[in-house]
Design a protein around this motif. Structure first.
Motif, PDB file in Angstrom:
ATOM      1  N   UNK A  80     -45.218  54.459  35.814  1.00 38.76           N
ATOM      2  CA  UNK A  80     -45.321  55.795  35.231  1.00 38.76           C
ATOM      3  C   UNK A  80     -46.669  56.429  35.562  1.00 38.76           C
ATOM      4  N   UNK A  81     -47.710  55.600  35.636  1.00 40.33           N
ATOM      5  CA  UNK A  81     -49.048  56.140  35.885  1.00 40.33           C
ATOM      6  C   UNK A  81     -49.119  56.798  37.260  1.00 40.33           C
ATOM      7  N   UNK A  82     -48.490  56.139  38.235  1.00 36.00           N
ATOM      8  CA  UNK A  82     -48.621  56.681  39.583  1.00 36.00           C
ATOM      9  C   UNK A  82     -47.780  57.933  39.811  1.00 36.00           C
ATOM     10  N   UNK A  83     -46.763  58.136  38.983  1.00 32.73           N
ATOM     11  CA  UNK A  83     -45.971  59.357  39.206  1.00 32.73           C
ATOM     12  C   UNK A  83     -46.434  60.531  38.340  1.00 32.73           C
ATOM     13  N   UNK A  84     -47.271  60.252  37.371  1.00 29.55           N
ATOM     14  CA  UNK A  84     -47.646  61.334  36.455  1.00 29.55           C
ATOM     15  C   UNK A  84     -48.505  62.360  37.181  1.00 29.55           C
ATOM     16  N   UNK A  85     -48.021  63.600  37.294  1.00 31.00           N
ATOM     17  CA  UNK A  85     -48.817  64.599  38.020  1.00 31.00           C
ATOM     18  C   UNK A  85     -50.012  65.099  37.225  1.00 31.00           C
ATOM     19  N   UNK A  86     -50.106  64.725  35.977  1.00 29.22           N
ATOM     20  CA  UNK A  86     -51.175  65.265  35.143  1.00 29.22           C
ATOM     21  C   UNK A  86     -52.222  64.209  34.754  1.00 29.22           C
ATOM     22  N   UNK A  87     -52.162  63.018  35.341  1.00 30.02           N
ATOM     23  CA  UNK A  87     -53.076  61.928  34.977  1.00 30.02           C
ATOM     24  C   UNK A  87     -53.071  61.699  33.476  1.00 30.02           C
ATOM     25  N   UNK A  88     -51.913  61.777  32.875  1.00 27.91           N
ATOM     26  CA  UNK A  88     -51.876  61.753  31.425  1.00 27.91           C
ATOM     27  C   UNK A  88     -51.392  60.413  30.861  1.00 27.91           C
ATOM     28  N   UNK A  89     -51.338  59.396  31.724  1.00 24.88           N
ATOM     29  CA  UNK A  89     -50.947  58.081  31.208  1.00 24.88           C
ATOM     30  C   UNK A  89     -52.000  57.072  31.639  1.00 24.88           C
ATOM     31  N   UNK A  90     -52.358  56.183  30.751  1.00 27.31           N
ATOM     32  CA  UNK A  90     -53.245  55.096  31.163  1.00 27.31           C
ATOM     33  C   UNK A  90     -52.737  53.793  30.566  1.00 27.31           C
ATOM     34  N   UNK A  91     -53.287  52.704  31.085  1.00 28.91           N
ATOM     35  CA  UNK A  91     -52.901  51.399  30.578  1.00 28.91           C
ATOM     36  C   UNK A  91     -53.935  50.959  29.545  1.00 28.91           C
ATOM     37  N   UNK A  92     -53.454  50.643  28.364  1.00 27.28           N
ATOM     38  CA  UNK A  92     -54.371  50.158  27.331  1.00 27.28           C
ATOM     39  C   UNK A  92     -53.760  48.889  26.760  1.00 27.28           C
TER      40      UNK A  92
END
Ligand code: FAD
Ligand code: AMP
Lengths: 399, 263
Positions: A17-29
């Motif tokens: 999901x992180x690599x497809x998000x066009x808004x840089x709105x996901x991170x791994x925590x």
């Protein structure tokens, strides 16, 4: 409120999901995906998640939008002359109106422009709304906004298209915000979703690296600015079919507190670029500013204009109004010759709709070759003089 | 003079174009791409600092965004602005330009009196150029977009607005909103002293509650537009490479152009 969330038990932390998000709105925590507050709810992540661990709920809004009908285009004029983008809007506007089975209307604002209004009727338009006032002679944000908003509130169009020019992009956000409705900037493709009567708006974002499809499902009118030189122009017919409807503006002088004091015209070359049939452009590969003389010479010989990449504009080799690209001009000549230009995406978006593209670059891997009809892998210092010589010979033979 | 500058944190698209597309899934690979202050917003900050240096006053930067936007606000502090405010709240998520300009407008109302709002002409992620004029509309302010030069005196501002083929010299009373192009100035680098100060400085964080906003007007809720799909444009396969001896290549090219009836 609408909501998007990760079902933590399902999330495997794969990061797709992180690599497809066009808004840089996901991170791994802690090895789980986390959605940040700049999420735009586009749903790209939901599609790729192999675990189906992302859940989106959007609040359903039912609104009766059926009282909004018809397609409007803003007929931009400067100094009483209809701007070319207007004919492009008439072209695409007609298609949209036909898909919806509605009327196409043009909106013309200015002073002493009746004649122009009647000329527009030859472009297969059902109505031309004409608003004349000395205050509308040159574009001024407050008066133009007011005139359009008043008329739109009364007539309720379904769609309003405005050219994405320096005027249109100043005007459209004021109009849309006052009407509290959706606006999509700089569209390059427009369609109708017939079932829901939504305007499907396609536009480049992230400097042309991605394309986005945007709709305004719960708001009318749907407003879009349209990138100049992308849509096909409407062709004038032999008869004028529609009618011109004159309209009284309701604003007063006091509303326009901004004064235009002067209009500064720089060199004539500026106009030439966007209307030119042939453009010869130079980039960093020229090596030094003096070498633009080669580009000028070739352009002169072909009767064309001179363009440039941003790299050489930033370096001060040539004034900024020659710049082609995302932050420069969009051009669509019959022939575009790129000399020593790598073809970065930001440059490409400004010229890739040219009919024939020729690229001269010594690096065979330069991205410009991906979009060039004819690629020439050579040192331009060697090639251009030869090309110029051959063209000069040819000219002599023809005379 | 009270100056407010709106800044946005964006991914560096200059980096983005370098191979960052996964050819298999046709999606963007964003790992390793740094976030920066939107380049035009740096010009806006620079212009605000220059105005302050000339006529005195205070410069406040505002950004609406996720918590990590703080790094951009720190950079603005390092460049020399007086205050930095971050508007961050889960309910702001999904804002389009209508909702973003509304939320910024509510924050500016909370700040009280001001003379000038500066913003970049557009953000390089969405490239919309809509938030500036939208904000001016919510605050009922005059606007001058695409300014390449500004001059302030007393309660008036003069700006050169860039059009396609000319420049307009425009005059407006203050307060007003101006969006700036990159021609306006060359943004400064933060000084060492600035960087040290920025590290210690507190960033003011306002949430939806602090702004007394109508939640129906912010976030996805307040947005009129919906992004329903994103995709990478199909990459064209390229055309014909003309090769051979230089003069033959030139002749060949001329022949092709003749065939296209261009020359
Ligand atoms: C927000 C943003 C907006 C931008 N907007 C624009 C824009 O509007 N327009 C724009 O153009 N760019 C824009 N850019 C910049 C863009 O990303 C590129 O940096 C720029 O286009 C590169 O210019 P160039 O091709 O001249 O230079 P380079 O990328 O340096 O390419 C030079 C090319 O010349 C070739 N070359 C060198 N010597 C020779 C020789 N002797 N003979 C033949 N070939 C030679 C090299 O192989 C190389 O491919 C933007 C960037 C950003 C981040
Ligand atoms: N989230 C935001 N926070 C603060 N300022 C913003 C934000 N989004 C946009 N802006 C400002 O509005 C300008 C135009 O942005 P845009 O309409 O997104 O192209 C930017 O250059 C910023 O100055």
């Amino acid at each position: 409120m609408s909501n998007i969330k990760i079902i933590e038990e399902r999330c495997s932390g794969c990061g797709k999901c992180i690599s497809v998000c066009p808004f840089s709105a996901i991170r791994l925590k802690d090895k789980k995906a986390e959605i940040l507050s700049n999420c735009n709810f586009c749903g790209a992540c939901i599609e790729v998640c192999p675990q189906q661990a992302i859940l989106m709920e959007e609040e359903k809004k039912e609104k009766d939008l059926s009282s909004y009908r018809g397609v409007w285009i803003f007929a931009e004029q400067r100094e009483g002359k209809i701007m070319p983008v207007t004919y492009e809007l008439l072209g695409v506007g007609r298609n949209l109106a036909n898909s919806l089975g509605e009327e196409l209307s043009a909106l013309l604002l200015g002073e002493n422009i009746k004649e122009q209004a009647h000329k527009l009727l030859y472009y297969d338009v059902d109505k031309v709304y004409l608003i004349e006032s000395p205050l509308l002679k040159t574009y001024r944000t407050p008066f133009y906004t007011r005139a359009i908003v008043d008329l739109a509130r009364e007539k309720k169009p379904e769609i309003i298209l405005i050219g994405a020019s320096s005027i249109g992009r100043d005007l459209a956000p004021r109009v849309a915000t006052r009407l509290k409705t959706g606006l999509t900037a700089d569209c390059t493709d427009l369609k109708i979703d017939k079932e829901k009567r939504n305007l499907v708006q396609i536009r480049p974002a992230f400097g042309g690296n991605i394309m986005a499809t945007i709709i305004s499902p719960y708001h009318r009118p749907q407003i879009a600015t349209v990138r100049p030189k992308v849509m096909k122009k409407a062709i004038p017919g032999k008869i004028s079919s529609g009618e011109v409807i004159e309209y009284e503006p309701r604003f007063t002088q006091e509303e326009g507190i901004i004064k235009v004091i002067d209009i500064i015209k720089e060199e004539k070359e500026v106009e030439d670029l966007q209307e030119a049939d042939i453009i010869v452009s130079g980039g960093r590969g020229l090596g030094k500013p003096e070498n633009f003389s080669l580009i000028r010479k070739l352009a002169n010989l072909l009767g064309g204009a001179v363009g440039a990449s941003r790299a050489v504009v930033d370096a001060g080799w040539i004034p900024s109004y020659h710049q082609v690209g995302q932050t420069g001009k969009t051009v669509q000549p019959k022939l575009y010759i790129a000399c020593g230009i790598s073809g970065a995406i930001q440059h490409q978006v400004g010229m890739r709709n040219s009919e024939v593209i020729v690229a001269i670059n010594k690096d065979p891997c330069a991205p410009i070759f991906n979009i060039a009809n004819y690629g020439i892998v050579e040192d331009l210092h060697k090639f251009l003089p030869v090309l110029i010589e051959k063209l000069e010979e040819r000219k002599k033979l023809k005379v | 003079m009270e100056i407010i500058v709106c800044i946005k944190q964006v991914p560096d698209t200059e980096e983005l174009h370098k191979v960052k597309i996964n050819s298999e899934t046709r999606t963007l690979i964003r790992e390793g791409i740094k976030n920066i202050i939107n380049p035009f917003d740096e010009n806006a900050i620079e212009e605000a600092l220059r105005l302050r240096e000339k006529i005195g006053g205070r410069v406040t930067v505002i950004s609406m965004g996720p918590p990590q936007a703080e790094t951009s606000l720190r950079k603005a502090l390092a460049m020399g602005v007086d205050r930095a405010i971050l508007l961050s709240d889960k309910s702001f998520a999904g804002s389009d330009t209508l909702a973003t300009s509304y939320t910024l407008a509510m924050a500016i109302k909370k700040l009280g009196k001001f003379d000038l709002i500066l913003s970049g002409k557009q953000a390089i992620d969405g490239d919309t150029a809509q938030v500036g004029p939208g904000l001016a509309e919510w605050l009922n302010l005059p606007q001058i977009t695409y300014a390449r030069k500004i001059e302030v005196n007393e309660k008036k501002i003069r700006a050169e607005r860039t059009l396609e083929d000319s420049f307009e010299l425009v005059e407006s009373p203050l307060p007003a909103l101006i969006t700036v192009t990159k021609e306006i100035n060359e943004p400064r680098y933060p000084s060492l002293k600035g960087v040290l100060r920025a590290r210690k400085e507190k960033i003011i964080i306002w949430t939806a509650k602090d702004l007394k906003i109508n939640e129906k007007r912010t976030g996805l809720e307040g947005s009129a537009t919906r992004v329903i799909k994103v995709f990478t444009p199909p990459s064209p396969s390229g055309g014909e490479i003309i090769s051979g001896e230089t003069s033959k290549v030139a002749e060949n090219l001329i022949k092709k152009l003749e065939e296209h009836r261009i020359i």
